[in-house]
Write an enzyme that holds these catalytic residues in place. Structure first.
Site, short mmCIF file in Angstrom:
data_model
loop_
_atom_site.label_atom_id
_atom_site.label_comp_id
_atom_site.label_asym_id
_atom_site.label_seq_id
_atom_site.Cartn_x
_atom_site.Cartn_y
_atom_site.Cartn_z
N TYR A 192 -6.65 8.94 -0.20
CA TYR A 192 -5.87 8.30 -1.27
C TYR A 192 -5.23 9.37 -2.16
O TYR A 192 -4.03 9.30 -2.47
CB TYR A 192 -6.74 7.37 -2.11
CG TYR A 192 -5.97 6.77 -3.27
CD1 TYR A 192 -4.97 5.82 -3.03
CD2 TYR A 192 -6.20 7.17 -4.58
CE1 TYR A 192 -4.23 5.29 -4.08
CE2 TYR A 192 -5.47 6.64 -5.63
CZ TYR A 192 -4.48 5.71 -5.38
OH TYR A 192 -3.74 5.20 -6.41
N GLY B 299 -0.80 -6.71 -9.13
CA GLY B 299 -0.87 -6.61 -10.59
C GLY B 299 0.29 -5.84 -11.19
O GLY B 299 0.95 -6.30 -12.13
N THR C 62 -6.52 -3.60 -12.72
CA THR C 62 -5.78 -4.64 -12.00
C THR C 62 -6.68 -5.08 -10.85
O THR C 62 -7.90 -4.93 -10.94
CB THR C 62 -4.44 -4.10 -11.45
OG1 THR C 62 -4.73 -3.03 -10.52
CG2 THR C 62 -3.55 -3.56 -12.57
N LYS D 262 -1.09 10.20 -2.62
CA LYS D 262 -0.36 10.20 -3.88
C LYS D 262 0.22 11.58 -4.21
O LYS D 262 1.24 11.69 -4.89
CB LYS D 262 -1.25 9.68 -5.01
CG LYS D 262 -1.57 8.20 -4.90
CD LYS D 262 -0.30 7.35 -4.88
CE LYS D 262 -0.59 5.86 -4.86
NZ LYS D 262 0.63 5.02 -4.90
N GLY E 151 -3.16 6.71 -14.65
CA GLY E 151 -4.58 6.95 -14.46
C GLY E 151 -5.30 5.62 -14.32
O GLY E 151 -4.77 4.67 -13.73
#
Length: 259
Positions: A158, A22, A193, A162, A189
Site C-alpha cells: 500500500y 467515503g 471513512t 501511494k 493522513g
C-alpha cells in the site's frame, strides 16, 4: 462544516473515480454544490444511481471496474457529448488490503492494490489527457496518501502504491508543462471513512481500533483540500498538499534492540 462557494475558478465538468466511497461521495457533493457537472465512476450501480439522484446538478454515471483498462478506454471514449470535455479528473479509486507483515500477506491483495491504486489511475489519466491538452486546460487531481512518504509496519505494498502515485504525479506535471493542464497530488493522513473496514475485510473491531481515542480527518476535510486545489485560478498549480489530523504527527525511527 460549511465552506464558501466564492471561488476564483469553477470547474465546469468534473470526473470522479471511486465515486461511491467515503471520499468520492464527499467530493461529488462538494463540486455539485458549486454547480459543476459530474461524471461519477464506480462499480456499484445502485450506489451510483442513489448519489446521482441526491445531487442537484447534471450527472452522468459510468459503471466499471477501474482495473479494467479496456473498459476505461471504451467508457471514457464514448461519453455523451455534454459530458465529454472533462476539465477536472479526480483519481480517487483506491484501497488498502491487509496489514500483516509482507511475508504473511496475500499476494492477491497486493495485485488488487497495484491494479487499482496505480494501473487504474494511470489508465484513467491517459484516456483523458489528449482531450485536456487539445483544449488547453484541465486538471488531474490524484488522491495519494501520507503512506507514500512515511512507511509503517504492514504498509509494504500500500505504501509503495501511494509512493508511485506521488512520483507519477510529479513526473506528469513535468510532462505537461506548457499545455495548460495542471496536476495535483492530495496526500491525506488518518481519515475515518470505510477505508479501514475495507482494509480489514469487514472486521469492524479491527477497523474501529484504528480511530479509537483520537480525532481523525473526515472525508469532508479531504474534499475541501481537493476543492481548494481545483478552484484556484488556472495559472496556480498545487503540486502536492499533505494533510493530517492534529492528533497525528511523525515519530522516531524504530530500532530493534537485542536482549
Amino acid at each position: 462544516m460549511s465552506y464558501s462557494n466564492n471561488v476564483p475558478h469553477k470547474p465546469e465538468l468534473v470526473m470522479i473515480t471511486g465515486a461511491t466511497g467515503g471520499f468520492g461521495s464527499a467530493f461529488a457533493r462538494r463540486f455539485a454544490a458549486l454547480g459543476s457537472k459530474l461524471v461519477l465512476v464506480g462499480r456499484r450501480t445502485e450506489k451510483l444511481n442513489a448519489l446521482r439522484d441526491e445531487l442537484k446538478t447534471e450527472v452522468h454515471t459510468v459503471e466499471l471496474d477501474i482495473r479494467d483498462r479496456k473498459a476505461i478506454d471504451q467508457a471514457f471514449g464514448s461519453l455523451p457529448t455534454e459530458f465529454a470535455a472533462v476539465e477536472t479528473l479526480v483519481n480517487n479509486a483506491g484501497l488498502a488490503l491487509g496489514a500483516d507483515p509482507a511475508q504473511k500477506s496475500d499476494p492477491d491483495d497486493w495485485e488488487t492494490m497495484i491494479d487499482t491504486n496505480d494501473k487504474g489511475l494511470v489508465f484513467a489519466t491517459r484516456a483523458l489527457l489528449p482531450g485536456m491538452i487539445e483544449r488547453g486546460r484541465g486538471h488531474v487531481i490524484n488522491i495519494g496518501s501520507t503512506a507514500g512518504s512515511y512507511p509503517y509496519p504492514g504498509g509494504h505494498v500500500y505504501c509503495a502504491s501511494k509512493a508511485f502515485v506521488k512520483q507519477f504525479s510529479l513526473a506528469l506535471r513535468a510532462d505537461l508543462q506548457g499545455t495548460g493542464v495542471r496536476v495535483t497530488n492530495v496526500e491525506p493522513g488518518m481519515c475515518e471513512t470505510d477505508f479501514s473496514l475495507v482494509r480489514f475485510k469487514g472486521d469492524t473491531e479491527k477497523a474501529g481500533k484504528v480511530y479509537a481515542n483520537t480525532t481523525p480527518l473526515t472525508a469532508d476535510d479531504v474534499a475541501e483540500a481537493v476543492f481548494w486545489a481545483a478552484t484556484l485560478p488556472p495559472h496556480f498549480n498545487v503540486n502536492r498538499v499533505e494533510i493530517m489530523p492534529t492528533t497525528q504527527a511523525f515519530g522516531p525511527l524504530a530500532i530493534h534492540r537485542s536482549q
